[in-house]
Design a protein around this motif. Structure first.
Motif, PDB file in Angstrom:
ATOM      1  N   ILE A 226     -21.787  -7.890  -6.634  1.00  0.00           N
ATOM      2  CA  ILE A 226     -21.801  -7.077  -7.847  1.00  0.00           C
ATOM      3  C   ILE A 226     -21.674  -8.072  -9.198  1.00  0.00           C
ATOM      4  N   GLY A 227     -20.674  -8.733  -8.655  1.00  0.00           N
ATOM      5  CA  GLY A 227     -20.708 -10.038 -10.054  1.00  0.00           C
ATOM      6  C   GLY A 227     -18.818  -9.614 -10.203  1.00  0.00           C
ATOM      7  N   GLY A 228     -18.468 -10.633 -10.805  1.00  0.00           N
ATOM      8  CA  GLY A 228     -16.937 -10.374 -11.831  1.00  0.00           C
ATOM      9  C   GLY A 228     -16.113 -10.737 -10.617  1.00  0.00           C
ATOM     10  N   ASP A 229     -15.107 -11.228 -11.287  1.00  0.00           N
ATOM     11  CA  ASP A 229     -13.998 -11.293 -10.036  1.00  0.00           C
ATOM     12  C   ASP A 229     -12.504 -11.075 -10.525  1.00  0.00           C
ATOM     13  N   MET A 230     -11.175 -11.359  -9.974  1.00  0.00           N
ATOM     14  CA  MET A 230     -10.191 -11.312 -10.859  1.00  0.00           C
ATOM     15  C   MET A 230      -9.250 -12.162  -9.915  1.00  0.00           C
TER      16      MET A 230
ATOM     17  N   THR B 121      -8.145  -0.199 -15.579  1.00  0.00           N
ATOM     18  CA  THR B 121      -9.376  -1.258 -14.644  1.00  0.00           C
ATOM     19  C   THR B 121      -8.611  -2.198 -13.556  1.00  0.00           C
ATOM     20  N   THR B 122      -7.516  -2.752 -14.695  1.00  0.00           N
ATOM     21  CA  THR B 122      -6.783  -3.566 -13.822  1.00  0.00           C
ATOM     22  C   THR B 122      -6.704  -3.727 -11.901  1.00  0.00           C
ATOM     23  N   VAL B 123      -6.475  -2.214 -11.020  1.00  0.00           N
ATOM     24  CA  VAL B 123      -6.326  -2.444 -10.009  1.00  0.00           C
ATOM     25  C   VAL B 123      -8.059  -1.994  -9.386  1.00  0.00           C
ATOM     26  N   LEU B 124      -9.198  -1.797 -10.269  1.00  0.00           N
ATOM     27  CA  LEU B 124      -9.815  -1.079  -9.184  1.00  0.00           C
ATOM     28  C   LEU B 124     -11.202  -2.224  -8.728  1.00  0.00           C
ATOM     29  N   ALA B 125     -10.706  -3.108  -8.381  1.00  0.00           N
ATOM     30  CA  ALA B 125     -10.902  -4.140  -7.040  1.00  0.00           C
ATOM     31  C   ALA B 125     -10.863  -3.990  -5.568  1.00  0.00           C
ATOM     32  N   CYS B 126      -8.913  -3.462  -5.990  1.00  0.00           N
ATOM     33  CA  CYS B 126      -8.276  -3.115  -5.189  1.00  0.00           C
ATOM     34  C   CYS B 126      -8.430  -1.702  -3.902  1.00  0.00           C
ATOM     35  N   SER B 127      -8.016  -2.370  -2.533  1.00  0.00           N
ATOM     36  CA  SER B 127      -8.156  -0.799  -2.140  1.00  0.00           C
ATOM     37  C   SER B 127      -7.310  -0.076  -1.033  1.00  0.00           C
ATOM     38  N   THR B 128      -6.066  -0.479  -1.995  1.00  0.00           N
ATOM     39  CA  THR B 128      -4.265  -0.488  -1.682  1.00  0.00           C
ATOM     40  C   THR B 128      -4.340   1.144  -2.268  1.00  0.00           C
TER      41      THR B 128
ATOM     42  N   GLU C 267     -21.740  -0.423  -3.794  1.00  0.00           N
ATOM     43  CA  GLU C 267     -22.604  -1.436  -3.194  1.00  0.00           C
ATOM     44  C   GLU C 267     -21.166  -2.743  -2.856  1.00  0.00           C
ATOM     45  N   GLY C 268     -21.560  -3.541  -2.359  1.00  0.00           N
ATOM     46  CA  GLY C 268     -21.331  -4.812  -2.650  1.00  0.00           C
ATOM     47  C   GLY C 268     -20.178  -4.792  -1.619  1.00  0.00           C
ATOM     48  N   LEU C 269     -19.785  -6.525  -1.164  1.00  0.00           N
ATOM     49  CA  LEU C 269     -18.211  -6.923  -0.190  1.00  0.00           C
ATOM     50  C   LEU C 269     -17.441  -7.599  -1.899  1.00  0.00           C
ATOM     51  N   GLN C 270     -16.160  -6.960  -1.161  1.00  0.00           N
ATOM     52  CA  GLN C 270     -15.254  -8.102  -2.151  1.00  0.00           C
ATOM     53  C   GLN C 270     -14.228  -8.769  -0.876  1.00  0.00           C
ATOM     54  N   GLU C 271     -14.145 -10.217  -1.848  1.00  0.00           N
ATOM     55  CA  GLU C 271     -13.368 -11.106  -0.973  1.00  0.00           C
ATOM     56  C   GLU C 271     -12.066 -11.398  -1.537  1.00  0.00           C
ATOM     57  N   ILE C 272     -11.238 -11.839  -0.441  1.00  0.00           N
ATOM     58  CA  ILE C 272      -9.642 -11.818  -0.872  1.00  0.00           C
ATOM     59  C   ILE C 272      -8.648 -12.578  -0.816  1.00  0.00           C
ATOM     60  N   ARG C 273      -8.531 -13.686  -1.341  1.00  0.00           N
ATOM     61  CA  ARG C 273      -7.821 -14.888  -1.055  1.00  0.00           C
ATOM     62  C   ARG C 273      -6.531 -14.799  -1.806  1.00  0.00           C
ATOM     63  N   TRP C 274      -5.621 -14.842  -0.671  1.00  0.00           N
ATOM     64  CA  TRP C 274      -4.379 -14.730  -1.021  1.00  0.00           C
ATOM     65  C   TRP C 274      -3.099 -16.353  -0.912  1.00  0.00           C
TER      66      TRP C 274
ATOM     67  N   GLN D 105      -0.059 -19.873  -5.858  1.00  0.00           N
ATOM     68  CA  GLN D 105      -1.166 -20.407  -6.026  1.00  0.00           C
ATOM     69  C   GLN D 105      -1.762 -19.192  -6.751  1.00  0.00           C
ATOM     70  N   GLY D 106      -1.812 -18.130  -5.966  1.00  0.00           N
ATOM     71  CA  GLY D 106      -1.722 -16.389  -6.716  1.00  0.00           C
ATOM     72  C   GLY D 106      -3.034 -15.905  -5.489  1.00  0.00           C
ATOM     73  N   LEU D 107      -3.218 -15.194  -5.802  1.00  0.00           N
ATOM     74  CA  LEU D 107      -4.559 -14.024  -6.177  1.00  0.00           C
ATOM     75  C   LEU D 107      -5.955 -14.347  -6.308  1.00  0.00           C
ATOM     76  N   HIS D 108      -6.862 -14.091  -5.679  1.00  0.00           N
ATOM     77  CA  HIS D 108      -8.357 -14.037  -5.638  1.00  0.00           C
ATOM     78  C   HIS D 108      -9.217 -12.848  -5.451  1.00  0.00           C
ATOM     79  N   ILE D 109      -9.910 -12.616  -6.301  1.00  0.00           N
ATOM     80  CA  ILE D 109     -10.991 -11.537  -5.704  1.00  0.00           C
ATOM     81  C   ILE D 109     -12.095 -12.042  -5.934  1.00  0.00           C
ATOM     82  N   LYS D 110     -12.893 -11.898  -5.668  1.00  0.00           N
ATOM     83  CA  LYS D 110     -14.235 -12.135  -5.328  1.00  0.00           C
ATOM     84  C   LYS D 110     -15.015 -10.903  -5.041  1.00  0.00           C
TER      85      LYS D 110
END
Length: 255
Positions: free
Chosen positions: A113-117, A31-38, A93-100, A104-109
């Motif tokens: 839906i709830g939760g982040d990585m 599940t560690t790549v579930l939030a991405c769309s690559t 449903e829901g959206l993902q917000e990505i910051r790179w 400092q690294g990557l943050h996906i919220k």
């Protein structure tokens, strides 16, 4: 605790419970790549090998090949801060917000839906609630104890964090060329099994990824990238709120 593959019901053999727990752990690791769309895992593996003839097709003599343009775009994205927003094939449903921020690294919220990585130096930190929701989307139900609220679970893929937004080998698709927010973009397509993606790379220099459209097992998503060069402040979870996947499994198993 609910009667899930991780719960102890007092019935069945010890060996059967161990097998069920091992199966769920395997699912957790996936599940560690579930939030991405690559790209799919297969695409990412191929990305580290020599390009196939198809990867360089679609360019006339003297023009930049698809493989070269992809490499240029990935280089820009690795070194440049940016943000992104879109949907994800992991949920309906829901959206993902990505910051790179490269330093400092990557943050996906996951919004709605709830939760982040987070990801830093090849280590991914996934919030326990997102991990549970990701498993639920796969039909595996677990109950996360209250004591694990605000806890992040770490995994290492052996790849850099840019794997979450890197463009895999693909081919030019001139019929899909378009403009993204007024910027001319070349379309590159990549497919593997039930996965197919269209990556829109700027025609302007420097080459950069402007938008991704993905299909995973019939689910569709899109992500648009912006704010290039604008550094976001990304702070990783505190050490006392971090545990390994094995530690997480044991905690959930204990109820």
């Amino acid at each position: 605790m609910n009667d899930t593959p991780l719960s102890r019901t007092g019935t069945g053999s010890t060996r059967a419970r161990a097998v069920r727990r091992a199966s769920v752990l395997t699912a957790l690791l996936a599940t560690t790549v579930l939030a991405c769309s690559t790209a799919s895992d297969k695409d990412e593996a191929e990305h580290s090998t020599s390009p196939s003839p198809a990867a360089t097709s679609g360019a006339a003599p003297g023009e930049t090949s698809a493989d070269t343009r992809i490499e240029q775009a990935n280089e820009t994205m690795r070194k440049t801060p940016f943000s992104g927003i879109g949907t994800t094939t992991a949920f309906d449903e829901g959206l993902q917000e990505i910051r790179w921020n490269p330093s400092q690294g990557l943050h996906i919220k996951l919004v709605g839906i709830g939760g982040d990585m987070y990801c830093k130096d090849g280590v991914t930190y996934t919030s326990a609630d997102l991990l549970a929701r990701s498993l639920g989307a796969k039909g595996v139900q677990i109950t996360v104890p209250d004591r694990l609220d605000d806890t992040y679970v770490t995994t290492e893929s052996g790849q850099g964090c840019e794997a979450y937004f890197a463009v895999p080998p693909g081919t030019f698709a001139p019929d899909k060329d378009t403009e993204i927010e007024g910027v001319p973009a070349q379309a590159v397509t990549a497919a593997s099994g039930s996965t197919s993606d269209v990556y829109y790379i700027s025609e302007e220099e420097p080459a950069r990824l402007l938008k991704t459209e993905s299909t995973r097992d019939g689910r569709k998503s899109h992500t648009t990238y912006a704010d290039f060069g604008k550094e976001a402040d990304i702070v990783l979870p505190k050490a006392d709120r971090v545990m390994t996947m094995e530690e997480f499994r044991e905690e959930v198993d204990a109820g």
